[in-house]
Design a protein around this motif. Sequence first.
Motif, short mmCIF file in Angstrom:
data_model
loop_
_atom_site.label_atom_id
_atom_site.label_comp_id
_atom_site.label_asym_id
_atom_site.label_seq_id
_atom_site.Cartn_x
_atom_site.Cartn_y
_atom_site.Cartn_z
N LEU A 168 -16.62 3.21 -2.29
CA LEU A 168 -15.54 2.63 -1.49
C LEU A 168 -14.53 1.91 -2.37
O LEU A 168 -13.32 1.99 -2.17
N LEU A 169 -15.08 1.18 -3.36
CA LEU A 169 -14.21 0.44 -4.27
C LEU A 169 -13.31 1.41 -5.05
O LEU A 169 -12.11 1.21 -5.19
N TRP A 170 -13.95 2.47 -5.53
CA TRP A 170 -13.23 3.49 -6.29
C TRP A 170 -12.10 4.10 -5.44
O TRP A 170 -10.96 4.22 -5.87
N THR A 171 -12.47 4.48 -4.21
CA THR A 171 -11.48 5.10 -3.32
C THR A 171 -10.35 4.12 -3.00
O THR A 171 -9.18 4.49 -2.95
N SER A 172 -10.73 2.85 -2.78
CA SER A 172 -9.70 1.85 -2.45
C SER A 172 -8.75 1.65 -3.61
O SER A 172 -7.53 1.61 -3.43
N LEU A 173 -9.33 1.55 -4.81
CA LEU A 173 -8.49 1.26 -5.98
C LEU A 173 -7.62 2.43 -6.38
O LEU A 173 -6.45 2.27 -6.72
N PHE A 174 -8.21 3.63 -6.33
CA PHE A 174 -7.50 4.77 -6.92
C PHE A 174 -6.94 5.75 -5.90
O PHE A 174 -6.33 6.73 -6.27
N PHE A 175 -7.17 5.50 -4.61
CA PHE A 175 -6.53 6.36 -3.61
C PHE A 175 -5.77 5.54 -2.57
O PHE A 175 -4.56 5.68 -2.41
N LEU A 176 -6.49 4.64 -1.89
CA LEU A 176 -5.84 3.92 -0.80
C LEU A 176 -4.71 3.02 -1.30
O LEU A 176 -3.61 3.03 -0.73
N ALA A 177 -4.97 2.26 -2.37
CA ALA A 177 -3.93 1.35 -2.87
C ALA A 177 -2.70 2.12 -3.37
O ALA A 177 -1.57 1.81 -2.95
N PRO A 178 -2.88 3.15 -4.23
CA PRO A 178 -1.69 3.90 -4.65
C PRO A 178 -0.99 4.58 -3.48
O PRO A 178 0.24 4.61 -3.42
N MET A 179 -1.79 5.10 -2.53
CA MET A 179 -1.18 5.77 -1.37
C MET A 179 -0.38 4.76 -0.55
O MET A 179 0.73 5.06 -0.06
N GLY A 180 -0.95 3.55 -0.40
CA GLY A 180 -0.23 2.50 0.33
C GLY A 180 1.08 2.16 -0.37
O GLY A 180 2.11 1.95 0.27
N PHE A 187 12.78 7.89 -6.52
CA PHE A 187 11.37 7.77 -6.17
C PHE A 187 11.16 7.48 -4.69
O PHE A 187 10.20 7.98 -4.10
N PRO A 188 12.01 6.67 -4.04
CA PRO A 188 11.80 6.45 -2.61
C PRO A 188 11.88 7.74 -1.78
O PRO A 188 11.03 7.98 -0.92
N LEU A 189 12.85 8.59 -2.08
CA LEU A 189 12.96 9.85 -1.33
C LEU A 189 11.76 10.75 -1.66
O LEU A 189 11.21 11.42 -0.77
N ALA A 190 11.38 10.78 -2.94
CA ALA A 190 10.21 11.57 -3.33
C ALA A 190 8.96 11.05 -2.61
O ALA A 190 8.12 11.83 -2.16
N ALA A 191 8.86 9.72 -2.49
CA ALA A 191 7.71 9.13 -1.80
C ALA A 191 7.72 9.52 -0.32
O ALA A 191 6.67 9.86 0.25
N ALA A 192 8.90 9.51 0.29
CA ALA A 192 8.99 9.89 1.71
C ALA A 192 8.58 11.35 1.90
O ALA A 192 7.88 11.69 2.86
N LEU A 193 9.01 12.21 0.98
CA LEU A 193 8.63 13.63 1.07
C LEU A 193 7.11 13.78 0.89
O LEU A 193 6.48 14.60 1.55
N SER A 194 6.54 12.96 0.00
CA SER A 194 5.10 13.00 -0.22
C SER A 194 4.35 12.55 1.03
O SER A 194 3.30 13.11 1.38
N VAL A 195 4.89 11.52 1.69
CA VAL A 195 4.26 11.05 2.92
C VAL A 195 4.34 12.15 3.98
O VAL A 195 3.37 12.39 4.72
#
Lengths: 284, 357
Positions: A19-31, A254-262
């Motif tokens: 869970l820690l791994w997922t939070s640090l390296f997936f959820l936090a960057p995704m957020g 990067f903001p537009l790239a981030a929106a496209l990624s979302v």
Amino acid sequence: MTSHEKSTRKGWALSGPALLWTSLFFLAPMGFVVAVSFWRRVGGTLDRTLTLDNYRTIFEDDVFTTALRSSLEVVLITVVASLLVAYPFAYILAYRVPARWQRPLLILAVLPFWTSYVVRSYSWLLVLAKNGVINQAMMTSGLISSPITLANTRLATVIGFVHFFTMLVSLTIYASLTQIPESYRKAARDLGASPVATFLRVTLPLSMPGVVVGAFLTFVLAIGDFITPQILGGGNELLLPQAIMLQVQRRGDFPLAAALSVLLLVVVGAVYAVFARRLSLERR
Amino acid sequence: MRRSVVVAFVALALVAAACGDDDTGSTSASEATELNALVWCDHTDPALLAPFEEANNVTVNVKDYDGTGVALGILEQSQPGEWDVFVVDSVDVPRVVEAGLMAELDPADYPWDQFFADVDLPGTHYQNGNLYAVPEKFGYNTIAFNNENVPIEAMRDVESLWDPAYAGRIAVYDYYIPVMEQVAISLGIEPAAITAADLPAIEQRLMDLKPHVSLIGDVVTVQTALATGEVDIIVGGGEFVTGVLTAENPAFDWVLPEQGGIRWQQAIGVMADSNRKELATKFVQYIVSPEGQARLATSSCYWAMPANSQATLTADEKAVLRWDEQPGFVANSDPYFIPDADLDAAMLDVWTRFLQG
């Protein structure tokens, strides 16, 4: 402490690192990506005022709506074609090939995956080129008089994808097929069902978990793939990953790239939501 | 148990020592024997570096980049004094000077009388009356082609690109600025005079070209397409695409159209915070010397014209570079025009639609 509480604590303790791994390296960057998608690039700097401008741009600019539509078209064609090729292969492997040959054949089937993804794409480019294997074979056999354009097209991208993902889908379908007890098909035949009816009413429905898992994995991996369309598509149409890279590499937006990624994440999430109930290789 | 712990600590210490700070500018020993250069990939050719390294008993550590933005990112993340030499596009010299990255150079150290006319670009290499970079190499974003399948006479006329005879036989180098500027030239618009009002006409011209285009890609992609016979023409290509291929197939050729074209230039200078300015200056002098220029011009990464007219190239090498036509080509070409941020964004919008179209 009750045994249930002990069990719960143990469960948390064991899953904690993951869970820690997922939070640090997936959820936090995704957020962070989601947060950035609500910012704006103004000149060369980031305006951190929250806004929906990027999403408005995506849905108002033909370039991005076309990229989304093209991506969905390419991926859906890929999924269908991969299933059509993979299912017969998996069926023959599971039911027609003697057990002792199944494993060697499976290894042969996944052998192309041992090479680099980029090398495989370039190999296909050489095969599909105007003076490549396919054109040369067709010209030698008299089927065509001059080379036809195969490389640097959407067709080339789909061929590359289908080659990459057919084996993946074959494995998931094969896993489903081998879980179906032989007695089910025998019972259907004993009750008078024809081979076709047995397949359509027993084998196919029971193998659907493998079909759905394979199709979903193909969808997820193909829609986010940058390399194959870039190498085999010849840069002739923008798919969603290309549109994202364009914002990052050329504009530094990067903001537009981030929106496209979302948006990409939302599309994958929507497909997952539709098929979530069936996303298991276990029969229900 | 204790023994294994000690062994583990020793091993860790050794690993740490091995992986420790390898900043070549941080030790006195390395200062005397190494030089660090941030360069385009043509400077990474051992055949170019070896003579200087042997003559000066020094190792030249090179790191290549593929765009000034990338180079600035690398410099931002580096320690002061880490880099000694910087190779940069001439058009970007003013902004790297403004950023305080370049050291002043003494014009007397370099062979100005040997440089080709018009490539010295005093307006960019000099800032506030001081010299910061020396021209070292130049070439063209123009038309590359296979001369067995496409006559050179046709390629000398940029209008040929829109000839249906070449439909499906064209690759476009995916770099919007020079290609759009080349298209502007075909419309009679000077690159430096492009405004937002010109973009609709340029876009229409690009869209008219698109049906003839087989692929749009980076240098390696278009180079591969030409080499495999997938296309016969590269728009935006030039000697930098075909030069290294000519040994394998002399049919790979390039030319500047009579209507004109876009000229790119590289310059080389010494970093402002280099601790080895004397050695760095010697390296710059070597690069612009006749021998260094010949090796740079025919680098295994990409070929292009040396800035020094005395470069010791063979007759065959000069033929590949169209040496004899250079006076006319230089006079008939415009240096890269870098648009301001608004025009750049508008040009990129056009290019994006071209990619999607």
